[in-house]
Design a protein around this motif. Structure first.
Motif, PDB file in Angstrom:
ATOM      1  N   GLY A 172       0.832  -1.183   0.000  1.00  0.00           N
ATOM      2  CA  GLY A 172       0.000   0.000   0.000  1.00  0.00           C
ATOM      3  C   GLY A 172       0.875   1.244   0.000  1.00  0.00           C
ATOM      4  N   ASP A 173       0.602   2.172   0.918  1.00  0.00           N
ATOM      5  CA  ASP A 173       1.428   3.369   1.034  1.00  0.00           C
ATOM      6  C   ASP A 173       2.629   3.157   1.946  1.00  0.00           C
ATOM      7  OD1 ASP A 173      -0.275   4.809  -0.607  1.00  0.00           O
ATOM      8  OD2 ASP A 173      -1.517   5.497   1.068  1.00  0.00           O
ATOM      9  N   GLY A 174       2.660   2.017   2.654  1.00  0.00           N
ATOM     10  CA  GLY A 174       3.718   1.774   3.618  1.00  0.00           C
ATOM     11  C   GLY A 174       4.718   0.733   3.166  1.00  0.00           C
ATOM     12  N   TRP A 175       5.412   0.159   4.148  1.00  0.00           N
ATOM     13  CA  TRP A 175       6.489  -0.792   3.884  1.00  0.00           C
ATOM     14  C   TRP A 175       6.395  -1.975   4.845  1.00  0.00           C
ATOM     15  CZ3 TRP A 175       9.749   0.569  -0.131  1.00  0.00           C
ATOM     16  CH2 TRP A 175       9.728   1.908  -0.527  1.00  0.00           C
ATOM     17  N   VAL A 176       6.909  -3.130   4.383  1.00  0.00           N
ATOM     18  CA  VAL A 176       7.053  -4.305   5.233  1.00  0.00           C
ATOM     19  C   VAL A 176       8.529  -4.659   5.276  1.00  0.00           C
ATOM     20  CG1 VAL A 176       6.440  -6.717   5.622  1.00  0.00           C
ATOM     21  CG2 VAL A 176       4.755  -5.154   4.626  1.00  0.00           C
ATOM     22  N   ILE A 177       9.104  -4.679   6.474  1.00  0.00           N
ATOM     23  CA  ILE A 177      10.546  -4.884   6.634  1.00  0.00           C
ATOM     24  C   ILE A 177      10.825  -6.269   7.209  1.00  0.00           C
ATOM     25  CG2 ILE A 177      12.647  -4.008   7.733  1.00  0.00           C
ATOM     26  CD1 ILE A 177      11.325  -1.271   7.864  1.00  0.00           C
ATOM     27  N   ASP A 178      11.773  -6.974   6.574  1.00  0.00           N
ATOM     28  CA  ASP A 178      12.194  -8.299   7.028  1.00  0.00           C
ATOM     29  C   ASP A 178      13.713  -8.363   7.011  1.00  0.00           C
ATOM     30  OD1 ASP A 178       9.715 -10.271   7.185  1.00  0.00           O
ATOM     31  OD2 ASP A 178       9.403  -9.003   5.421  1.00  0.00           O
ATOM     32  N   GLY A 179      14.300  -8.901   8.081  1.00  0.00           N
ATOM     33  CA  GLY A 179      15.746  -9.075   8.105  1.00  0.00           C
ATOM     34  C   GLY A 179      16.291  -9.187   9.512  1.00  0.00           C
ATOM     35  N   GLU A 180      17.622  -9.278   9.601  1.00  0.00           N
ATOM     36  CA  GLU A 180      18.298  -9.383  10.893  1.00  0.00           C
ATOM     37  C   GLU A 180      19.401  -8.334  10.978  1.00  0.00           C
ATOM     38  OE1 GLU A 180      18.488 -13.827  12.538  1.00  0.00           O
ATOM     39  OE2 GLU A 180      19.350 -13.665  10.528  1.00  0.00           O
ATOM     40  N   LYS A 181      19.540  -7.735  12.142  1.00  0.00           N
ATOM     41  CA  LYS A 181      20.592  -6.770  12.406  1.00  0.00           C
ATOM     42  C   LYS A 181      21.337  -7.197  13.666  1.00  0.00           C
ATOM     43  CE  LYS A 181      19.394  -3.924   9.069  1.00  0.00           C
ATOM     44  NZ  LYS A 181      20.285  -3.531   7.934  1.00  0.00           N
ATOM     45  N   ASP A 190      20.946  -8.037  19.221  1.00  0.00           N
ATOM     46  CA  ASP A 190      20.697  -8.584  17.896  1.00  0.00           C
ATOM     47  C   ASP A 190      19.197  -8.490  17.668  1.00  0.00           C
ATOM     48  OD1 ASP A 190      23.376  -9.159  17.752  1.00  0.00           O
ATOM     49  OD2 ASP A 190      23.142 -11.272  18.276  1.00  0.00           O
ATOM     50  N   ILE A 191      18.802  -7.916  16.554  1.00  0.00           N
ATOM     51  CA  ILE A 191      17.387  -7.617  16.317  1.00  0.00           C
ATOM     52  C   ILE A 191      16.896  -8.312  15.058  1.00  0.00           C
ATOM     53  CG2 ILE A 191      15.739  -5.764  15.821  1.00  0.00           C
ATOM     54  CD1 ILE A 191      17.447  -3.925  17.544  1.00  0.00           C
ATOM     55  N   THR A 192      15.784  -8.993  15.196  1.00  0.00           N
ATOM     56  CA  THR A 192      15.129  -9.650  14.058  1.00  0.00           C
ATOM     57  C   THR A 192      13.840  -8.912  13.740  1.00  0.00           C
ATOM     58  OG1 THR A 192      16.036 -11.796  14.722  1.00  0.00           O
ATOM     59  CG2 THR A 192      14.180 -11.811  13.182  1.00  0.00           C
ATOM     60  N   LEU A 193      13.667  -8.602  12.458  1.00  0.00           N
ATOM     61  CA  LEU A 193      12.458  -7.938  12.003  1.00  0.00           C
ATOM     62  C   LEU A 193      11.703  -8.891  11.081  1.00  0.00           C
ATOM     63  CD1 LEU A 193      15.055  -5.611  11.603  1.00  0.00           C
ATOM     64  CD2 LEU A 193      13.015  -4.221  11.969  1.00  0.00           C
ATOM     65  N   THR A 194      10.520  -9.283  11.485  1.00  0.00           N
ATOM     66  CA  THR A 194       9.729 -10.261  10.731  1.00  0.00           C
ATOM     67  C   THR A 194       8.385  -9.662  10.369  1.00  0.00           C
ATOM     68  OG1 THR A 194      10.776 -12.032  12.029  1.00  0.00           O
ATOM     69  CG2 THR A 194       8.830 -12.615  10.731  1.00  0.00           C
ATOM     70  N   GLY A 195       8.245  -9.307   9.105  1.00  0.00           N
ATOM     71  CA  GLY A 195       6.989  -8.724   8.650  1.00  0.00           C
ATOM     72  C   GLY A 195       6.603  -7.457   9.380  1.00  0.00           C
ATOM     73  N   VAL A 196       7.574  -6.612   9.687  1.00  0.00           N
ATOM     74  CA  VAL A 196       7.310  -5.375  10.436  1.00  0.00           C
ATOM     75  C   VAL A 196       6.725  -4.328   9.491  1.00  0.00           C
ATOM     76  CG1 VAL A 196       8.322  -3.535  11.815  1.00  0.00           C
ATOM     77  CG2 VAL A 196       9.173  -5.869  12.050  1.00  0.00           C
ATOM     78  N   GLU A 197       5.517  -3.883   9.786  1.00  0.00           N
ATOM     79  CA  GLU A 197       4.839  -2.918   8.931  1.00  0.00           C
ATOM     80  C   GLU A 197       5.013  -1.500   9.468  1.00  0.00           C
ATOM     81  OE1 GLU A 197       0.846  -3.850   7.905  1.00  0.00           O
ATOM     82  OE2 GLU A 197       1.216  -6.007   7.681  1.00  0.00           O
ATOM     83  N   VAL A 198       5.432  -0.606   8.568  1.00  0.00           N
ATOM     84  CA  VAL A 198       5.575   0.813   8.915  1.00  0.00           C
ATOM     85  C   VAL A 198       4.906   1.643   7.828  1.00  0.00           C
ATOM     86  CG1 VAL A 198       7.706   0.527  10.232  1.00  0.00           C
ATOM     87  CG2 VAL A 198       7.831   0.934   7.767  1.00  0.00           C
TER      88      VAL A 198
END
Length: 380
Positions: free
Chosen positions: A145-154, A209-217
């Motif tokens: 849509g107008d936003g974003w979905v973020i996936d990954g590991e930091k 250590d941060i995991t982002l799984t289907g994070v919607e912004v």
């Protein structure tokens, strides 16, 4: 060229030196390390009360309009006191992204909280096998849509445990090591899909250590151009390197002072070991190394204002090389001149050396930056 501080800058130096002298001795630091996230909220509040958290922000955004020299003064003082609080992560790095590319709405949402001490940030950039390459990003941000979905590991996200907001680099298009297609996003630390694994680092700070799984912004989460933000990332990281150089100078100053005091009082064969000429020569060499580092830290501070990105980056890389060489020498000599006690947790000199070592490896070690300078054809 005049390298003297202005009256306002001298007052700033006296102010922060006085604050840290009163509230940040070595024993107090041990207590602060045991608090949640590894730093003191009370000390953070005092930094806010003195206006130090708003120092680099424009007056229009609620700050004090300070520049690189003011940040250098603060970081040197924080280094001398071995401060644990997330000034680098929140004010220098997080604030840097907002200052250089944040929208008016983003600044209004985050800067006041930074300035009054109610909000801290963390830069989630490092990934598995990415080493020091800022463009090596596998974390993805896909349109929804107008936003974003973020996936990954930091990994090794400084202040990741306590931060209210994460600043996340993510790829919006292209392949993992492409220099385009990289965006920077503001992600609430408590957003659904964000998980953290927190731990202390070798220098007493805390990371996660941060995991982002289907994070919607939302669409308003992107700082600057979500498809081409590498230049922004490089600029902010260069400013972080400059701040680290200044912190290292403060650490080296205090390491030298502590070592000289020790060899004046430690006795061997019935006399103070500081009376031995060979040890006096070592202390003199430490002083020279620290002064070389100070000169390059000042040079890096000036280089931070260079408009030419390549010239700025090359100058700061050269500073990081000298800082890396100096801190290694000063740190190792300080430990050796202290003898066995320097290796214990009870002696603060070992904690200075640990922090110096971590600085050397943050945002590129000495070898990495030496290669950068060589590839650029040298400093001149």
């Amino acid at each position: 060229m005049d390298f003297d501080l202005t009256e306002e800058q001298r007052l700033l130096k006296d102010s922060i030196d006085g604050l840290l002298t009163d509230s940040y001795d070595f024993e107090s630091r041990k207590k602060y390390m045991k608090e949640k996230g590894g730093w003191s909220k009370a000390v953070w509040g005092k930094l806010a009360e003195q206006g130090l958290l708003g120092l680099p922000f424009a007056e229009a955004d609620g700050g004090f309009g300070g520049g690189g020299v003011e940040t250098m003064i603060v970081m040197e003082a924080l280094g001398k006191a071995l401060v644990l609080e997330p000034y680098l992560a929140t004010v220098v790095i997080g604030g840097g992204f907002l200052r250089h590319a944040g929208s008016d709405a983003q600044k209004a949402a985050h800067v006041p909280g930074i300035v009054d001490g109610s909000k801290t940030l963390a830069f989630a950039q490092l990934e598995k096998n990415s080493r020091y390459d800022l463009f090596d990003v596998a974390t993805t941000a896909k349109k929804k849509g107008d936003g974003w979905v973020i996936d990954g590991e930091k990994f090794v996200v400084l202040n990741g445990e306590n931060a209210d907001t994460l600043i996340v680099t993510a790829r919006t298009k292209g392949n993992r090591r492409d220099t385009t297609g990289i965006g920077v996003f503001l992600v609430p630390a408590n957003a659904k899909g964000v998980t953290k694994k927190s731990y202390p680092t070798q220098d007493g700070l805390h990371a996660a250590d941060i995991t982002l799984t289907g994070v919607e912004v939302g669409a308003d989460a992107a700082i600057g151009n979500p498809d081409d933000s590498l230049a922004l990332i490089e600029r902010v990281v260069d400013e972080a390197r400059v701040a680290l150089c200044a912190e290292a100078v403060g650490l080296m100053d205090e390491s030298l002072k502590t070592t000289v005091e020790y060899i004046k009082t430690r006795k061997q064969f019935g006399v103070a070991i500081g009376s031995f000429q060979s040890l006096q020569h070592r202390a003199s060499d430490m002083f020279v190394a620290a002064e070389q580092a100070r000169s390059m830290s000042m040079f890096a501070t000036m280089a931070g204002d260079f408009e030419d990105a390549k010239e700025r980056s090359n100058a700061i890389a050269a500073a990081k090389v000298q800082i890396g060489k100096s801190l290694k020498f000063v740190g190792q000599q300080a430990i050796q001149l202290h003898g066995g006690i320097g290796m214990t947790m009870e002696a603060k000199i070992g904690h200075y050396f640990k922090r110096l070592t971590m600085i050397e490896n943050t945002f590129g070690d000495t070898d990495y930056h030496q290669r950068r300078v060589a590839d650029a054809g040298g400093l001149v």
